[in-house]
Each structure stands twice: as structure tokens, then as C-alpha cells.
Design a protein around this motif. Structure first.
Motif, PDB file in Angstrom:
ATOM      1  N   VAL A   1       1.480   1.053 -22.787  1.00 33.72           N
ATOM      2  CA  VAL A   1       0.701   2.260 -22.504  1.00 33.72           C
ATOM      3  C   VAL A   1       0.606   2.412 -20.995  1.00 33.72           C
ATOM      4  N   LEU A   2       1.066   3.552 -20.503  1.00 36.16           N
ATOM      5  CA  LEU A   2       1.167   3.816 -19.071  1.00 36.16           C
ATOM      6  C   LEU A   2       0.079   4.782 -18.634  1.00 36.16           C
ATOM      7  N   ALA A   3      -0.654   4.428 -17.596  1.00 35.27           N
ATOM      8  CA  ALA A   3      -1.716   5.285 -17.060  1.00 35.27           C
ATOM      9  C   ALA A   3      -1.350   5.690 -15.632  1.00 35.27           C
ATOM     10  N   HIS A   4      -1.282   6.997 -15.397  1.00 31.58           N
ATOM     11  CA  HIS A   4      -0.925   7.518 -14.071  1.00 31.58           C
ATOM     12  C   HIS A   4      -2.122   7.458 -13.130  1.00 31.58           C
ATOM     13  N   GLY A   5      -1.835   7.556 -11.850  1.00 31.70           N
ATOM     14  CA  GLY A   5      -2.883   7.547 -10.852  1.00 31.70           C
ATOM     15  C   GLY A   5      -3.255   8.945 -10.399  1.00 31.70           C
ATOM     16  N   ALA A   6      -3.955   9.019  -9.278  1.00 31.55           N
ATOM     17  CA  ALA A   6      -4.337  10.306  -8.703  1.00 31.55           C
ATOM     18  C   ALA A   6      -3.094  11.071  -8.267  1.00 31.55           C
ATOM     19  N   TRP A   7      -3.192  12.386  -8.296  1.00 32.80           N
ATOM     20  CA  TRP A   7      -2.147  13.304  -7.840  1.00 32.80           C
ATOM     21  C   TRP A   7      -0.873  13.220  -8.678  1.00 32.80           C
ATOM     22  N   ALA A   8      -0.998  12.710  -9.892  1.00 31.83           N
ATOM     23  CA  ALA A   8       0.171  12.565 -10.763  1.00 31.83           C
ATOM     24  C   ALA A   8      -0.223  12.914 -12.194  1.00 31.83           C
ATOM     25  N   ASP A   9       0.779  12.909 -13.066  1.00 34.07           N
ATOM     26  CA  ASP A   9       0.532  13.037 -14.504  1.00 34.07           C
ATOM     27  C   ASP A   9       1.516  12.118 -15.220  1.00 34.07           C
ATOM     28  N   GLY A  10       1.549  12.207 -16.540  1.00 30.20           N
ATOM     29  CA  GLY A  10       2.395  11.300 -17.309  1.00 30.20           C
ATOM     30  C   GLY A  10       3.869  11.406 -16.991  1.00 30.20           C
ATOM     31  N   SER A  11       4.294  12.556 -16.466  1.00 24.23           N
ATOM     32  CA  SER A  11       5.719  12.726 -16.160  1.00 24.23           C
ATOM     33  C   SER A  11       6.183  11.800 -15.044  1.00 24.23           C
ATOM     34  N   SER A  12       5.260  11.257 -14.263  1.00 19.65           N
ATOM     35  CA  SER A  12       5.645  10.332 -13.195  1.00 19.65           C
ATOM     36  C   SER A  12       6.246   9.043 -13.760  1.00 19.65           C
ATOM     37  N   TRP A  13       6.055   8.805 -15.059  1.00 20.91           N
ATOM     38  CA  TRP A  13       6.600   7.625 -15.721  1.00 20.91           C
ATOM     39  C   TRP A  13       7.899   7.922 -16.469  1.00 20.91           C
ATOM     40  N   SER A  14       8.446   9.117 -16.348  1.00 16.66           N
ATOM     41  CA  SER A  14       9.564   9.534 -17.205  1.00 16.66           C
ATOM     42  C   SER A  14      10.743   8.571 -17.172  1.00 16.66           C
ATOM     43  N   LYS A  15      11.141   8.146 -15.976  1.00 16.93           N
ATOM     44  CA  LYS A  15      12.304   7.252 -15.877  1.00 16.93           C
ATOM     45  C   LYS A  15      12.018   5.898 -16.516  1.00 16.93           C
TER      46      LYS A  15
ATOM     47  N   VAL B   1       9.800  -1.747  -2.196  1.00 17.60           N
ATOM     48  CA  VAL B   1       9.822  -0.378  -2.711  1.00 17.60           C
ATOM     49  C   VAL B   1       8.593   0.361  -2.197  1.00 17.60           C
ATOM     50  N   ASP B   2       8.571   1.683  -2.426  1.00 17.03           N
ATOM     51  CA  ASP B   2       7.459   2.492  -1.919  1.00 17.03           C
ATOM     52  C   ASP B   2       6.316   2.563  -2.932  1.00 17.03           C
ATOM     53  N   HIS B   3       5.362   3.442  -2.671  1.00 17.26           N
ATOM     54  CA  HIS B   3       4.144   3.510  -3.460  1.00 17.26           C
ATOM     55  C   HIS B   3       4.360   3.960  -4.905  1.00 17.26           C
ATOM     56  N   THR B   4       5.442   4.672  -5.160  1.00 16.49           N
ATOM     57  CA  THR B   4       5.656   5.240  -6.496  1.00 16.49           C
ATOM     58  C   THR B   4       6.972   4.754  -7.091  1.00 16.49           C
ATOM     59  N   PRO B   5       7.088   3.460  -7.385  1.00 21.75           N
ATOM     60  CA  PRO B   5       8.359   2.931  -7.881  1.00 21.75           C
ATOM     61  C   PRO B   5       8.734   3.442  -9.262  1.00 21.75           C
ATOM     62  N   SER B   6       7.787   3.973 -10.013  1.00 24.13           N
ATOM     63  CA  SER B   6       8.141   4.560 -11.308  1.00 24.13           C
ATOM     64  C   SER B   6       9.144   5.693 -11.142  1.00 24.13           C
ATOM     65  N   VAL B   7       9.115   6.332  -9.966  1.00 26.45           N
ATOM     66  CA  VAL B   7      10.044   7.418  -9.651  1.00 26.45           C
ATOM     67  C   VAL B   7      11.221   6.916  -8.832  1.00 26.45           C
ATOM     68  N   THR B   8      10.938   6.081  -7.837  1.00 26.10           N
ATOM     69  CA  THR B   8      11.958   5.716  -6.859  1.00 26.10           C
ATOM     70  C   THR B   8      12.688   4.403  -7.163  1.00 26.10           C
ATOM     71  N   ALA B   9      12.117   3.552  -8.000  1.00 28.11           N
ATOM     72  CA  ALA B   9      12.749   2.281  -8.371  1.00 28.11           C
ATOM     73  C   ALA B   9      12.338   1.907  -9.791  1.00 28.11           C
ATOM     74  N   PRO B  10      12.640   2.775 -10.764  1.00 27.88           N
ATOM     75  CA  PRO B  10      12.136   2.547 -12.127  1.00 27.88           C
ATOM     76  C   PRO B  10      12.610   1.243 -12.754  1.00 27.88           C
ATOM     77  N   GLY B  11      13.797   0.772 -12.357  1.00 28.40           N
ATOM     78  CA  GLY B  11      14.283  -0.482 -12.925  1.00 28.40           C
ATOM     79  C   GLY B  11      13.399  -1.660 -12.583  1.00 28.40           C
ATOM     80  N   VAL B  12      12.813  -1.641 -11.394  1.00 29.82           N
ATOM     81  CA  VAL B  12      11.897  -2.704 -10.985  1.00 29.82           C
ATOM     82  C   VAL B  12      10.684  -2.739 -11.918  1.00 29.82           C
ATOM     83  N   VAL B  13      10.154  -1.567 -12.217  1.00 31.49           N
ATOM     84  CA  VAL B  13       8.995  -1.471 -13.101  1.00 31.49           C
ATOM     85  C   VAL B  13       9.378  -1.846 -14.527  1.00 31.49           C
ATOM     86  N   SER B  14      10.478  -1.296 -15.021  1.00 33.45           N
ATOM     87  CA  SER B  14      10.902  -1.547 -16.398  1.00 33.45           C
ATOM     88  C   SER B  14      11.190  -3.027 -16.631  1.00 33.45           C
TER      89      SER B  14
END
Length: 232
Positions: free
Chosen positions: A8-22, A204-217
Motif C-alpha cells: 500500500v503506497l501513500a503519497h506525500g504533499a504536492w502529489a497524488d497516487g499517480s506519482s507511484w505509477s512506475k 537519487v533525488d527526492h522523488t525516486p518513485s518517478v525518477t528511479a522507480p527500480g530502486v523503490v521497486s
């Protein structure tokens, strides 16, 4: 109902669930069930209730993941099916602290944006901050999309002291983002070490779900496997 954990993924401020798409795509492709919860970003209590409702909906065991502000929300959930917590460049206030307290700890990055509430008490991220600090490693198109989809956060979310956080009783992992310009890596390490979390550090930068999704996954698959092994 499957006994395999749901992420279960919870987004932060200034984002929504789409920030986790990758990340969602990568996890689903390897058979991991995922749900991106939606937080109203109006009050800390309201966000916690929304996340608890999502956890109730899942029902089975959960690996609960939070980015940035959502770390404060993770600490307040009460759902019994949470088996692991994963903090992705996330804020982790301890009992009696506010999200704002830990966000403001230490020296900010020179390119961190100045933040202030508007006349409605809502805090918006300045347009230029998406490229300068929020997701500097994203493509120009991704930065435009993040700006267009941003959701402001209420000041009421970050000024309320938290109770005893859930990470004090649940196994936790922390992904430290070395290039972070929103929450400096030094601050992240302080919180992660205080939590007793298993720490993973990536350049990686502050939003790796977008910029480095493999690291998160990769981290989430590791945690899912450990939860499954513990349940066997």
C-alpha cells in the motif's frame, strides 16, 4: 483471501497516487499486488483515517509505504494488518513532535523552496520547485505533469504533535535519497537511525518513485519477501 502481502503506497504533499505509477507497474509485473491510497491532505487525523480505511479494504497483510509527508501519516495508523513500514525519503516524527518539526530540522538545501500558507491555510509548491528540488532528475515532461497534478497540503497536517508512532512496534525500512533537496539526506539518516530502521542509501533525488522507480521497486520486493518468509 491471499496471504501474500499487498503493498500500500501513500503519497506525500504536492502529489497524488499517480506519482507511484512506475513503481506500481514494476511491482504488478512481478506478481506483487499494489494499492495506491489517496490522502486528502487536509488534516493529519483525516489523512490517517483515510489510510486506515484503505488498509481495512485490503484486509490481508500489508507492506505500508510512505513518501515524504506520508511518513508522518504512517506513524499514526492503527490497522492490525500492517506487517512492515517502508519510508521513502519520508518524515518520521517521534511522540510529541510534529511533521513540521522534523521537516525543518537541520540546514535546508540551498535550492529548497520557501514555503508559506495562502489565505486558505494551504501550502502550494512553487512551480519552479518541481525542477529545482522536488524531482530535479525527472524529464521536463514529468516535471510539468507533477506541477499540473500537485495537491496543496494544509498547514493543519504538519503542526499537530503525534502520538507514539507505529514504527516503534513494526519492522521498518528507510530509503535515504542522497540527492534530496527537500529533506536533506543528513536529516533522513537521523530519522532512520532513530527508528532503528534497515537503511538503504541511493544516489537519487527526492522523488525516486518517478525518477528511479527500480530502486523503490527492488526495496519493496525485498520487504515483501521478508514478510512472506516471516509468515511461513
Amino acid at each position: 483471501m491471499s496471504s501474500d502481502p499487498t503493498v500500500v503506497l501513500a503519497h506525500g504533499a504536492w502529489a497524488d497516487g499517480s506519482s507511484w505509477s512506475k513503481v506500481i507497474d514494476q511491482l504488478e509485473q512481478t506478481g506483487v499486488r499494489v494499492l495506491a491510497a489517496s490522502l486528502p491532505l487536509t488534516t493529519l487525523a483525516g489523512d490517517t483515517e483515510a489510510l486506515d480505511r484503505a488498509l481495512e479494504h485490503v484486509g490481508g497483510p500489508v507492506v505500508l509505504v510512505g513518501h515524504a509527508y506520508a511518513g508522518g501519516v504512517l506513524g499514526g495508523v492503527t490497522a492490525p494488518n500492517v506487517k512492515a513500514l517502508v519510508y521513502v525519503a519520508a518524515l518520521a516524527p517521534d511522540e510529541g513532535e510534529t511533521v513540521g518539526d522534523v521537516f525543518g530540522r537541520g540546514t535546508p538545501h540551498p535550492q529548497a523552496p520557501a514555503l508559506a500558507p495562502d489565505s486558505h491555510g494551504l501550502i502550494w509548491l512553487p512551480d519552479e520547485a518541481f525542477a529545482a528540488a522536488f524531482a530535479p532528475n525527472a524529464t521536463a515532461e514529468e516535471q510539468v505533469r507533477l506541477r499540473a497534478l500537485q495537491r496543496p497540503i494544509s498547514g493543519a497536517c504538519i503542526t499537530v504533535p503525534v502520538n507514539r508512532p507505529r514504527w516503534r512496534g513494526v519492522p521498518s525500512w528507510y530509503l535515504v535519497t542522497e540527492q534530496d533537496r527537500m529533506i536533506p539526506a543528513e536529516n533522513q539518516r537521523f530519522m532512520a537511525e532513530r527508528m532503528g530502521a534497515e537503511i538503504r542509501v541511493h544516489d537519487v533525488d527526492h522523488t525516486p518513485s518517478v525518477t528511479a522507480p527500480g530502486v523503490v521497486s527492488d526495496l519493496l520486493r525485498e520487504v515483501v519477501a521478508k514478510v512472506k518468509a516471516n509468515q511461513a
